[in-house]
Each structure stands twice: as C-alpha cells, then as structure tokens.
Design a protein around this motif. Structure first.
Motif, PDB file in Angstrom:
ATOM      1  N   GLN A 125      36.858   4.762  81.255  1.00  0.00           N
ATOM      2  CA  GLN A 125      35.736   5.464  80.626  1.00  0.00           C
ATOM      3  C   GLN A 125      36.108   5.834  79.202  1.00  0.00           C
ATOM      4  O   GLN A 125      37.186   6.388  78.952  1.00  0.00           O
TER       5      GLN A 125
ATOM      6  N   ILE B 107      31.304   3.525  80.937  1.00  0.00           N
ATOM      7  CA  ILE B 107      32.193   3.181  82.050  1.00  0.00           C
ATOM      8  C   ILE B 107      32.366   1.667  82.057  1.00  0.00           C
ATOM      9  O   ILE B 107      31.389   0.913  82.025  1.00  0.00           O
TER      10      ILE B 107
ATOM     11  N   GLY C 244      31.541   8.028  76.873  1.00  0.00           N
ATOM     12  CA  GLY C 244      31.206   8.063  78.293  1.00  0.00           C
ATOM     13  C   GLY C 244      30.959   6.718  78.926  1.00  0.00           C
ATOM     14  O   GLY C 244      30.795   6.637  80.157  1.00  0.00           O
TER      15      GLY C 244
ATOM     16  N   SER D 143      36.598   7.976  76.309  1.00  0.00           N
ATOM     17  CA  SER D 143      36.819   9.422  76.306  1.00  0.00           C
ATOM     18  C   SER D 143      36.755  10.051  74.934  1.00  0.00           C
ATOM     19  O   SER D 143      36.365  11.214  74.798  1.00  0.00           O
TER      20      SER D 143
ATOM     21  N   GLU E 241      43.705  11.479  78.777  1.00  0.00           N
ATOM     22  CA  GLU E 241      42.515  11.326  77.936  1.00  0.00           C
ATOM     23  C   GLU E 241      42.679  10.262  76.850  1.00  0.00           C
ATOM     24  O   GLU E 241      41.716   9.897  76.186  1.00  0.00           O
TER      25      GLU E 241
ATOM     26  N   GLU F 288      31.560  14.230  79.137  1.00  0.00           N
ATOM     27  CA  GLU F 288      32.487  13.098  79.228  1.00  0.00           C
ATOM     28  C   GLU F 288      33.385  12.981  77.994  1.00  0.00           C
ATOM     29  O   GLU F 288      34.322  12.176  77.989  1.00  0.00           O
TER      30      GLU F 288
ATOM     31  N   ILE G 154      39.560   6.003  85.289  1.00  0.00           N
ATOM     32  CA  ILE G 154      38.881   6.583  86.454  1.00  0.00           C
ATOM     33  C   ILE G 154      39.485   6.042  87.747  1.00  0.00           C
ATOM     34  O   ILE G 154      39.690   6.791  88.708  1.00  0.00           O
TER      35      ILE G 154
END
Length: 239
Positions: free
Chosen positions: A125, A116, A114, A127, A67, A210, A162
């Motif tokens: 992404q 991307i 969130g 986080s 994360e 997210e 991701i």
C-alpha cells in the motif's frame, strides 16, 4: 486479503519492475554509511513487513521500517534529470535514487496515497512520498541534489507491506484498489514542498488514515505553529 471495492479500478497499467537492493557502505569522504547504491537483486524476491529480503538500511531511524518498507522510483524521471543536471554516470541504469522498484508508466501523477498494489503474492500500500535527504547530495556529488529532487516533485514514494509474499521475474505490479481518487502523490508533494501554508489543504491531508503517521503529524504541526519545519538538517546533513 484487503477488501476490493466494487468501483471501477482506475486505469494504471500493470508493470513488471526491476527489483533492486543495496548493502551498507561508506558514501562520502567522511565515511558516513548508506545503502543508497542499489543494484538488481537476484530472484525470487521475498517481500517482508520491513522491506525486501537482502536489502539494507544504514540509518534505520529515518529509512526503512514498516511505513517505508519498499521504495519505488519512476525510471521515467531519468531523462528529465539528464535534461536538468546533464549527463551523469548514475543515470544510465536504475538504482541511482536508492529505489527498490524501478518502472516506467507509474509516476507521482497517477499513483495515489493509499493505493493497494499486488506484486506476486505480496500486497503493498502506498504510504507516503519520499522526503529527500543529504545522501542524494553525496550520491550524485552535488550539494543541491536533495533540494532539486524535493522541488522537482520527482521524489518517488514508499509502500507499507499489508501481506508478506514472494515475487518472481515477470510478476507485475497491479493496482488492486484506489481509496483516494482526489489524492495523487503529486498533490501531497506540492502541498509539502511548494504550497506549504495551505492550511485548509493541510487539514485534509492530516485526515487521510492511510497516509503515514509521520506525514499526518507534520501537517498538524504546520497548522498549529503556522510555520514550515526547518529542512536544512535533512537536505544538507550538516548536523
């Protein structure tokens, strides 16, 4: 590859970052260890689920991991820091705040939770924001640097990875999809550190799928306890 929505991509300029990494070394007279001192990393840059290949974290409980795999800090903020704390040798080049990615044009005001982002063949992404810790105090030789960073809102942010991949010089960070138009990082940071008892807002924050689980849990605890957590151990490191 994540699904790309058909809605218009918000205007966020593509930027080629400076990529940095650090090695574990003593950070203060107590010989506490950290890899916060980041310097440019030789390319190609391999982006893995847990961060950049070649980067290290001394405290893997509170730094790094899925994360908080990649830390992004705007170079835009360096001039504001010079105005606030005066000239400092660390402010002459990126890497002062332990960042892996340094850019201009992306800040907490126009980057959203969130988001991307593609970087080379890697997909990232946003986080969570950063929770500054005592290591900034040691880094800048100022007992209040972590608190100043927290309250300024100039914290930077983290990405989860991701899709692992590789990037090379000239590759740009490009926004692929925005999932939460109403949630720029600045809103989250204000809620976390300034408007700390906005329980209605905290409830909305806790529902953002997210957002890193730790931040959602923090919002839930504040609502349940009607109290703000003790920041001193994190900011001062006196434990």
């Amino acid at each position: 590859m994540p699904h790309v929505s058909q809605t218009r991509i918000p205007e966020l300029p593509a930027v080629a970052p400076i990529v940095l990494a650090g090695r574990i070394a003593p950070i203060d007279e107590r010989e506490r260890m950290s890899a916060i001192a980041k310097t440019p990393l030789e390319s190609p840059w391999r982006v893995t689920r847990t961060g950049l290949a070649g980067d290290q974290q001394a405290d893997q409980k509170n730094h790094g991991g899925p994360e908080k795999a990649v830390h992004h800090y705007p170079f835009d903020h360096y001039r504001a820091w010079e105005a606030q704390i005066g000239e400092h040798a660390l402010l002459g080049a990126p890497g002062a705040f332990g960042e892996n990615l340094s850019t201009t044009g992306w800040t907490e005001s126009n980057v959203h939770i969130g988001d991307i982002v593609r970087f080379g063949s890697a997909v990232l992404q946003v986080s969570q924001g950063r929770q500054p810790c005592w290591k900034l105090n040691a880094r800048f030789s100022r007992r209040d640097m972590s608190m100043l960073t927290q309250m300024s809102g100039r914290t930077g942010w983290y990405y989860r990875v991701i899709e692992e991949g590789e990037a090379n010089p000239g590759d740009e960070l490009r926004l692929v999809e925005r999932l939460h138009e109403a949630w720029p990082l600045s809103r989250l940071i204000t809620l976390l550190y300034r408007d700390t008892r906005r329980y209605d807002e905290l409830a909305k924050m806790a529902e953002i799928a997210e957002l890193a689980a730790g931040w959602r849990a923090l919002a839930t605890r504040r609502i349940e306890k009607h109290a703000v957590e003790d920041w001193a151990p994190r900011l001062l490191g006196e434990v």
